[in-house]
Motif scaffolding. Sequence first.
Motif, PDB file in Angstrom:
ATOM      1  N   ALA A  68      39.506  30.978  57.080  1.00 14.15           N
ATOM      2  CA  ALA A  68      39.811  32.358  56.704  1.00 14.15           C
ATOM      3  C   ALA A  68      40.415  32.376  55.305  1.00 14.15           C
ATOM      4  O   ALA A  68      41.343  31.625  55.018  1.00 14.15           O
ATOM      5  N   LEU A  69      39.864  33.244  54.454  1.00 18.03           N
ATOM      6  CA  LEU A  69      40.297  33.339  53.067  1.00 18.03           C
ATOM      7  C   LEU A  69      40.721  34.753  52.723  1.00 18.03           C
ATOM      8  O   LEU A  69      39.956  35.696  52.939  1.00 18.03           O
ATOM      9  N   HIS A  70      41.917  34.907  52.187  1.00 10.23           N
ATOM     10  CA  HIS A  70      42.307  36.176  51.572  1.00 10.23           C
ATOM     11  C   HIS A  70      41.893  36.076  50.111  1.00 10.23           C
ATOM     12  O   HIS A  70      42.218  35.099  49.448  1.00 10.23           O
ATOM     13  N   VAL A  71      41.164  37.059  49.627  1.00 11.67           N
ATOM     14  CA  VAL A  71      40.653  37.030  48.262  1.00 11.67           C
ATOM     15  C   VAL A  71      41.076  38.292  47.517  1.00 11.67           C
ATOM     16  O   VAL A  71      41.297  39.331  48.129  1.00 11.67           O
ATOM     17  N   PRO A  72      41.197  38.224  46.184  1.00 10.86           N
ATOM     18  CA  PRO A  72      41.607  39.403  45.426  1.00 10.86           C
ATOM     19  C   PRO A  72      40.613  40.553  45.494  1.00 10.86           C
ATOM     20  O   PRO A  72      41.002  41.709  45.514  1.00 10.86           O
ATOM     21  N   VAL A  88      31.825  37.804  48.465  1.00  6.81           N
ATOM     22  CA  VAL A  88      30.677  37.877  49.375  1.00  6.81           C
ATOM     23  C   VAL A  88      29.397  37.582  48.597  1.00  6.81           C
ATOM     24  O   VAL A  88      28.547  36.798  49.034  1.00  6.81           O
ATOM     25  N   SER A  89      29.270  38.161  47.419  1.00 10.54           N
ATOM     26  CA  SER A  89      28.096  37.927  46.582  1.00 10.54           C
ATOM     27  C   SER A  89      27.993  36.459  46.171  1.00 10.54           C
ATOM     28  O   SER A  89      26.921  35.858  46.219  1.00 10.54           O
ATOM     29  N   PHE A  90      29.115  35.857  45.769  1.00 11.07           N
ATOM     30  CA  PHE A  90      29.128  34.452  45.364  1.00 11.07           C
ATOM     31  C   PHE A  90      28.636  33.546  46.488  1.00 11.07           C
ATOM     32  O   PHE A  90      27.755  32.709  46.280  1.00 11.07           O
ATOM     33  N   TYR A  91      29.211  33.685  47.673  1.00 10.48           N
ATOM     34  CA  TYR A  91      28.851  32.791  48.778  1.00 10.48           C
ATOM     35  C   TYR A  91      27.427  33.035  49.265  1.00 10.48           C
ATOM     36  O   TYR A  91      26.790  32.123  49.784  1.00 10.48           O
ATOM     37  N   SER A  92      26.925  34.220  49.037  1.00 10.53           N
ATOM     38  CA  SER A  92      25.528  34.504  49.349  1.00 10.53           C
ATOM     39  C   SER A  92      24.604  33.826  48.335  1.00 10.53           C
ATOM     40  O   SER A  92      23.683  33.093  48.705  1.00 10.53           O
ATOM     41  N   ARG A  93      24.851  34.037  47.046  1.00  6.96           N
ATOM     42  CA  ARG A  93      23.972  33.506  45.999  1.00  6.96           C
ATOM     43  C   ARG A  93      24.079  32.000  45.822  1.00  6.96           C
ATOM     44  O   ARG A  93      23.076  31.312  45.697  1.00  6.96           O
ATOM     45  N   PHE A  94      25.294  31.472  45.749  1.00  2.26           N
ATOM     46  CA  PHE A  94      25.475  30.047  45.477  1.00  2.26           C
ATOM     47  C   PHE A  94      25.323  29.176  46.717  1.00  2.26           C
ATOM     48  O   PHE A  94      24.866  28.039  46.623  1.00  2.26           O
ATOM     49  N   CYS A  95      25.748  29.675  47.874  1.00  2.00           N
ATOM     50  CA  CYS A  95      25.813  28.834  49.079  1.00  2.00           C
ATOM     51  C   CYS A  95      24.790  29.189  50.145  1.00  2.00           C
ATOM     52  O   CYS A  95      24.707  28.518  51.175  1.00  2.00           O
ATOM     53  N   GLY A 152      42.897  41.215  49.688  1.00  2.00           N
ATOM     54  CA  GLY A 152      44.356  41.235  49.648  1.00  2.00           C
ATOM     55  C   GLY A 152      44.989  39.941  49.194  1.00  2.00           C
ATOM     56  O   GLY A 152      46.206  39.819  49.165  1.00  2.00           O
ATOM     57  N   GLY A 153      44.213  38.959  48.800  1.00  2.00           N
ATOM     58  CA  GLY A 153      44.768  37.692  48.352  1.00  2.00           C
ATOM     59  C   GLY A 153      45.005  37.662  46.859  1.00  2.00           C
ATOM     60  O   GLY A 153      44.551  38.531  46.116  1.00  2.00           O
ATOM     61  N   ALA A 154      45.707  36.638  46.432  1.00  2.00           N
ATOM     62  CA  ALA A 154      45.962  36.426  45.007  1.00  2.00           C
ATOM     63  C   ALA A 154      44.924  35.466  44.449  1.00  2.00           C
ATOM     64  O   ALA A 154      44.395  34.619  45.172  1.00  2.00           O
ATOM     65  N   ASP A 155      44.630  35.601  43.167  1.00  2.00           N
ATOM     66  CA  ASP A 155      43.725  34.678  42.494  1.00  2.00           C
ATOM     67  C   ASP A 155      44.363  33.292  42.502  1.00  2.00           C
ATOM     68  O   ASP A 155      45.531  33.139  42.145  1.00  2.00           O
ATOM     69  N   ARG A 156      43.619  32.300  42.945  1.00  2.00           N
ATOM     70  CA  ARG A 156      44.129  30.930  42.954  1.00  2.00           C
ATOM     71  C   ARG A 156      44.003  30.349  41.558  1.00  2.00           C
ATOM     72  O   ARG A 156      42.923  30.340  40.988  1.00  2.00           O
ATOM     73  N   GLN A 157      45.080  29.891  41.037  1.00  2.00           N
ATOM     74  CA  GLN A 157      45.103  29.261  39.715  1.00  2.00           C
ATOM     75  C   GLN A 157      45.336  27.771  39.927  1.00  2.00           C
ATOM     76  O   GLN A 157      46.464  27.293  39.884  1.00  2.00           O
ATOM     77  N   LEU A 158      44.260  27.031  40.193  1.00  2.00           N
ATOM     78  CA  LEU A 158      44.378  25.607  40.464  1.00  2.00           C
ATOM     79  C   LEU A 158      44.583  24.829  39.168  1.00  2.00           C
ATOM     80  O   LEU A 158      43.998  25.158  38.139  1.00  2.00           O
ATOM     81  N   ALA A 159      45.394  23.815  39.235  1.00  2.00           N
ATOM     82  CA  ALA A 159      45.636  22.952  38.081  1.00  2.00           C
ATOM     83  C   ALA A 159      44.368  22.169  37.755  1.00  2.00           C
ATOM     84  O   ALA A 159      43.522  21.945  38.629  1.00  2.00           O
ATOM     85  N   ALA A 160      44.251  21.741  36.521  1.00  2.00           N
ATOM     86  CA  ALA A 160      43.058  21.012  36.074  1.00  2.00           C
ATOM     87  C   ALA A 160      42.816  19.755  36.899  1.00  2.00           C
ATOM     88  O   ALA A 160      41.684  19.332  37.084  1.00  2.00           O
ATOM     89  N   ASP A 161      43.873  19.144  37.421  1.00  2.00           N
ATOM     90  CA  ASP A 161      43.719  17.918  38.205  1.00  2.00           C
ATOM     91  C   ASP A 161      43.767  18.179  39.716  1.00  2.00           C
ATOM     92  O   ASP A 161      43.912  17.255  40.504  1.00  2.00           O
ATOM     93  N   ASP A 162      43.626  19.430  40.126  1.00  2.00           N
ATOM     94  CA  ASP A 162      43.608  19.785  41.554  1.00  2.00           C
ATOM     95  C   ASP A 162      42.160  19.776  42.026  1.00  2.00           C
ATOM     96  O   ASP A 162      41.340  20.544  41.537  1.00  2.00           O
ATOM     97  N   TYR A 163      41.855  18.905  42.940  1.00  2.00           N
ATOM     98  CA  TYR A 163      40.488  18.795  43.441  1.00  2.00           C
ATOM     99  C   TYR A 163      40.328  19.400  44.830  1.00  2.00           C
ATOM    100  O   TYR A 163      39.385  19.077  45.548  1.00  2.00           O
ATOM    101  N   SER A 164      41.212  20.316  45.201  1.00  2.00           N
ATOM    102  CA  SER A 164      41.043  21.043  46.459  1.00  2.00           C
ATOM    103  C   SER A 164      39.736  21.817  46.358  1.00  2.00           C
ATOM    104  O   SER A 164      39.475  22.473  45.346  1.00  2.00           O
ATOM    105  N   ASP A 197      34.855  29.925  42.534  1.00  2.00           N
ATOM    106  CA  ASP A 197      34.446  31.209  43.107  1.00  2.00           C
ATOM    107  C   ASP A 197      35.283  32.332  42.496  1.00  2.00           C
ATOM    108  O   ASP A 197      36.254  32.068  41.774  1.00  2.00           O
ATOM    109  N   PRO A 198      34.947  33.593  42.725  1.00  2.00           N
ATOM    110  CA  PRO A 198      35.677  34.695  42.101  1.00  2.00           C
ATOM    111  C   PRO A 198      37.152  34.798  42.506  1.00  2.00           C
ATOM    112  O   PRO A 198      37.925  35.481  41.834  1.00  2.00           O
ATOM    113  N   ALA A 199      37.551  34.103  43.567  1.00  2.00           N
ATOM    114  CA  ALA A 199      38.954  34.114  43.996  1.00  2.00           C
ATOM    115  C   ALA A 199      39.728  32.921  43.451  1.00  2.00           C
ATOM    116  O   ALA A 199      40.927  32.805  43.688  1.00  2.00           O
ATOM    117  N   GLY A 200      39.043  32.021  42.739  1.00  2.00           N
ATOM    118  CA  GLY A 200      39.712  30.854  42.176  1.00  2.00           C
ATOM    119  C   GLY A 200      39.586  29.593  43.007  1.00  2.00           C
ATOM    120  O   GLY A 200      40.115  28.549  42.628  1.00  2.00           O
TER     121      GLY A 200
END
Length: 140
Positions: free
Chosen positions: A9-13, A19-26, A60-72, A116-119
């Motif tokens: 489950a993902l909260h996204v901004p 929805v469009s991203f996961y449809s087109r890319f995945c 309702g989620g916040a944009d994820r700002q992952l660090a350059a060395d974060d491989y999550s 993805d658009p949510a980071g």
Amino acid sequence: MRPTLTHLALHVPDLEPCVSFYSRFCGMRVIHERAGKGSRIVWMAEPGKEHQFIFVIMPGGADRQLAADDYSHFGFALENREQVDAIAELARQEGCLIWAPRDEPYPVGYYCGVRDPAGNYVEFSYGQPLGPGSEAMPIP
């Protein structure tokens, strides 16, 4: 007791771009929608896997700002290296490529990374011991 992973489950901004991203890319598709706390909640799955694993996407989620060395990341297997290259090119054109295609020793394989658009980071790979081509590879 043996639990089975069924969903993420993902909260996204912003719901629609995700929805469009996961449809087109995945290649995922919306399999269920419902109202939830004044918003829309969407369930997405890969065709044929609707009863195995889904993404639940909620606004309702916040944009994820992952660090350059974060491989999550979320990992999607592809059927060959050319498909990895095609995803990377699409991501490059759309400005969301974060890891250009690269080859790593087994069990990592050939992969690229996309934001993805949510980071969230999404990896597309070929040659890992999961997904297409894995039957010929031993799991360490």
